[in-house]
Design an enzyme around this catalytic site. Structure first.
Site, mmCIF file in Angstrom:
data_model
loop_
_atom_site.group_PDB
_atom_site.id
_atom_site.type_symbol
_atom_site.label_atom_id
_atom_site.label_comp_id
_atom_site.label_asym_id
_atom_site.label_seq_id
_atom_site.Cartn_x
_atom_site.Cartn_y
_atom_site.Cartn_z
ATOM 1 N N TYR A 47 0.860 -1.391 -0.074
ATOM 2 C CA TYR A 47 0.026 -0.037 0.116
ATOM 3 C C TYR A 47 0.807 1.370 -0.011
ATOM 4 O O TYR A 47 1.920 1.504 0.660
ATOM 5 C CB TYR A 47 -0.846 -0.015 1.081
ATOM 6 C CG TYR A 47 -2.267 0.112 0.817
ATOM 7 C CD1 TYR A 47 -2.937 0.988 -0.103
ATOM 8 C CD2 TYR A 47 -3.332 -1.010 1.376
ATOM 9 C CE1 TYR A 47 -4.396 0.846 -0.310
ATOM 10 C CE2 TYR A 47 -4.499 -1.339 1.038
ATOM 11 C CZ TYR A 47 -5.147 -0.179 0.094
ATOM 12 O OH TYR A 47 -6.262 -0.268 -0.281
ATOM 13 N N ASP A 193 -6.319 13.245 -25.392
ATOM 14 C CA ASP A 193 -6.212 11.968 -24.765
ATOM 15 C C ASP A 193 -5.308 11.250 -25.926
ATOM 16 O O ASP A 193 -6.051 10.892 -27.094
ATOM 17 C CB ASP A 193 -7.438 11.387 -24.585
ATOM 18 C CG ASP A 193 -7.311 9.997 -24.179
ATOM 19 O OD1 ASP A 193 -6.704 9.467 -24.364
ATOM 20 O OD2 ASP A 193 -8.557 9.579 -23.424
ATOM 21 N N THR A 219 -3.465 5.997 -22.209
ATOM 22 C CA THR A 219 -3.418 4.705 -21.304
ATOM 23 C C THR A 219 -2.030 4.319 -21.891
ATOM 24 O O THR A 219 -1.206 4.972 -22.559
ATOM 25 C CB THR A 219 -4.620 3.691 -22.091
ATOM 26 O OG1 THR A 219 -4.456 3.544 -23.534
ATOM 27 C CG2 THR A 219 -5.629 3.992 -21.731
ATOM 28 N N LYS A 222 -1.706 0.512 -25.091
ATOM 29 C CA LYS A 222 -2.067 0.407 -26.673
ATOM 30 C C LYS A 222 -0.815 0.301 -27.229
ATOM 31 O O LYS A 222 0.277 -0.521 -27.297
ATOM 32 C CB LYS A 222 -2.990 1.420 -27.038
ATOM 33 C CG LYS A 222 -4.446 1.407 -26.344
ATOM 34 C CD LYS A 222 -5.219 2.281 -26.596
ATOM 35 C CE LYS A 222 -6.623 2.054 -26.072
ATOM 36 N NZ LYS A 222 -6.878 3.014 -24.709
ATOM 37 N N ARG A 228 -2.006 -2.555 -18.345
ATOM 38 C CA ARG A 228 -2.751 -1.811 -18.562
ATOM 39 C C ARG A 228 -3.016 -0.648 -17.552
ATOM 40 O O ARG A 228 -2.523 -0.998 -16.503
ATOM 41 C CB ARG A 228 -4.157 -2.611 -18.368
ATOM 42 C CG ARG A 228 -4.381 -3.827 -19.069
ATOM 43 C CD ARG A 228 -5.607 -4.435 -19.095
ATOM 44 N NE ARG A 228 -6.434 -3.629 -19.965
ATOM 45 C CZ ARG A 228 -6.627 -3.669 -21.322
ATOM 46 N NH1 ARG A 228 -5.699 -4.596 -22.007
ATOM 47 N NH2 ARG A 228 -7.433 -2.865 -21.908
HETATM 48 N N1 DSN Z 1 -11.777 1.000 -25.399
HETATM 49 C C1 DSN Z 1 -10.811 1.787 -25.899
HETATM 50 C C2 DSN Z 1 -10.280 1.353 -27.267
HETATM 51 O O1 DSN Z 1 -10.401 0.215 -27.601
HETATM 52 O O2 DSN Z 1 -10.124 2.201 -28.403
HETATM 53 C C3 DSN Z 1 -10.858 3.250 -25.945
HETATM 54 O O3 DSN Z 1 -9.882 3.915 -24.816
#
Ligand code: DSN
Length: 426
Positions: A47, A193, A219, A222, A228
């Site tokens: 934590y 974003d 994020t 990707k 993630r």
């Molecule tokens: N759900 C995501 C995507 O597949 O693009 C968006 O952040």
């Protein structure tokens, strides 16, 4: 403790599914062994509410080091002045920005979900559209590019406090400079974003939104090929006083507001095992080989878009500048929905997702399109000379989506082909 065979059997089946198939979901990727190892480490036990050096728990001196490394590496990748690596996801990074910049009911503006936008940019079923007043912009019907004229017209009339760029299904470069000018003109905060193209931006393959936006979110899983999770970054605007005052009456910097919005605003304890895995992925993104990977992602995407066009498909906007493309199926197969296409392709071990296309005549549950991307297959080593063959396999399935012998034949070919392309162990 007895081994949990039920769960580990499921994990092994998912491993086999990933090994055998052609993964074309534009927002997915395969992380390296060391990213996976960091995520599965003992850091999950700790934590660490707060930030390095200022925690609410004892024993954080070791995880402070990995969080600091993640911060340093992330700043270096994107030439950022300030970053926060704690958001558990992109949606939570975005929620923290809303919390820092807006009051409930305030107006903001983002790309409409049905035209390629993100869920947390104003969808009526998401916190952003429920708690705030969402305005939207779209793409031009004649060419599929962002309609900046419409964006400007609505923004000048409605004066949103936050203007958001970035998409989940848009294959073209953004005019960030034009959006920043608009934000400055109407006194709005400009947020980008960059979740989808973050890896391409990290490698210098696309323009860096940190040069234009007040705040950038992303994020990490990707094109950036990490675990993630989410991140928030700021460039030259990090030090801006933001008009919000502390209980003592001092005006706070935007970066301090964002830190408080992440913790304790929308999250409790950070996921230190995931933050360590983010640090590993950021280290990989700083390696020169990452640029080669991202260039290949783009070459593959361009070759794939060309192959779809050559087969008579309507690729929205006619092609791609990044890693993904949106196929409007109505031109070639007017009766075929995205839902049926996705299902038939999944049966052939080719994974895509159904997607609304701009000006879609069908619902989000049916859709008229599919979204396709190349980050994951590129990680496996697939090169542009195979894109024509992959599109050929897709077309064979889509031309007869109910024909089980066609689907079986394609699946055998897919499984055979992917044996040549190893995936990281897990
Ligand atoms: N759900 C995501 C995507 O597949 O693009 C968006 O952040």
């Amino acid at each position: 403790m007895k081994r949990d065979n039920a769960i580990f059997d499921i994990i092994e089946r998912e491993h086999q599914r990933q090994l055998k198939g052609i993964e074309l979901i534009a927002s997915e990727n395969f992380v390296s062994d060391q990213v996976m190892q960091a995520m599965g480490s003992c850091l999950t036990n700790k934590y660490a509410e707060g930030y390095p050096g200022k925690r609410y728990y004892g024993g954080c001196e070791v995880v402070d080091e990995s969080e600091n490394l993640a911060i340093e590496r992330l700043k270096k990748i994107f030439d950022a002045e300030w970053v926060n690596v704690q958001p558990h996801s992109g949606a939570q990074a975005n929620m923290a920005v809303f919390m820092a910049c807006l009051k409930p009911g305030d107006k903001f503006m983002g790309l409409n979900l049905s035209q390629g936008g993100h869920l947390s940019h104003g969808s009526p079923v998401n916190f952003s559209g429920i708690m705030f007043q969402a305005l939207d912009y779209g793409v031009r019907q004649d060419n599929g590019y962002i309609d900046y004229d419409q964006m400007e017209e609505v923004a000048r009339r409605e004066r949103p406090r936050l203007l958001i760029g970035g998409a989940s299904a848009y294959s073209r470069e953004w005019d960030y400079a034009r959006m920043r000018r608009l934000a400055d003109e109407i006194g709005a905060i400009f947020m980008v974003d960059m979740a989808h193209p973050a890896g391409l931006i990290a490698a210098g393959e696309l323009d860096n939104p940190l040069r234009y936006a007040h705040i950038v979110t992303s994020t990490t899983h990707k094109t950036l090929r990490g675990p993630r999770g989410g991140i928030i970054l700021m460039g030259k605007d990090f030090d801006n006083p933001w008009g919000k005052t502390t209980p003592k009456g001092e005006i706070r910097k935007m970066s301090a507001l964002l830190d408080s919005a992440v913790f304790p605003g929308v999250q409790g304890g950070p996921l230190e095992h995931v933050i360590a895995a983010k640090a590993v992925a950021f280290g990989e993104a700083l390696d020169p080989s990452f640029k080669d990977y991202q260039q290949q992602v783009r070459r593959n995407a361009r070759a794939m878009a060309e192959a779809f066009v050559a087969k008579g498909y309507n690729v929205v906007s006619g092609g791609t500048d990044n890693h993904c493309m949106l196929i409007d199926l109505r031109t070639k197969y007017p009766e075929l929905t995205g839902k049926v296409a996705e299902k038939a392709l999944v049966q052939a071990d080719i994974t895509v997702n159904k997607n609304m296309v701009p000006f879609d005549s069908r619902s989000p549950f049916q859709t008229s399109g599919i979204r396709v991307g190349t980050p994951a297959i590129t990680t496996r080593g697939v090169k542009e000379d195979m894109m024509g063959e992959i599109v050929e396999l897709i077309d064979r399935v889509l031309s007869e989506p109910e024909n089980t012998s066609v689907i079986t034949a394609v699946r055998e070919k897919v499984n055979q082909t992917m044996k040549q392309f190893p995936i990281f162990a897990y």
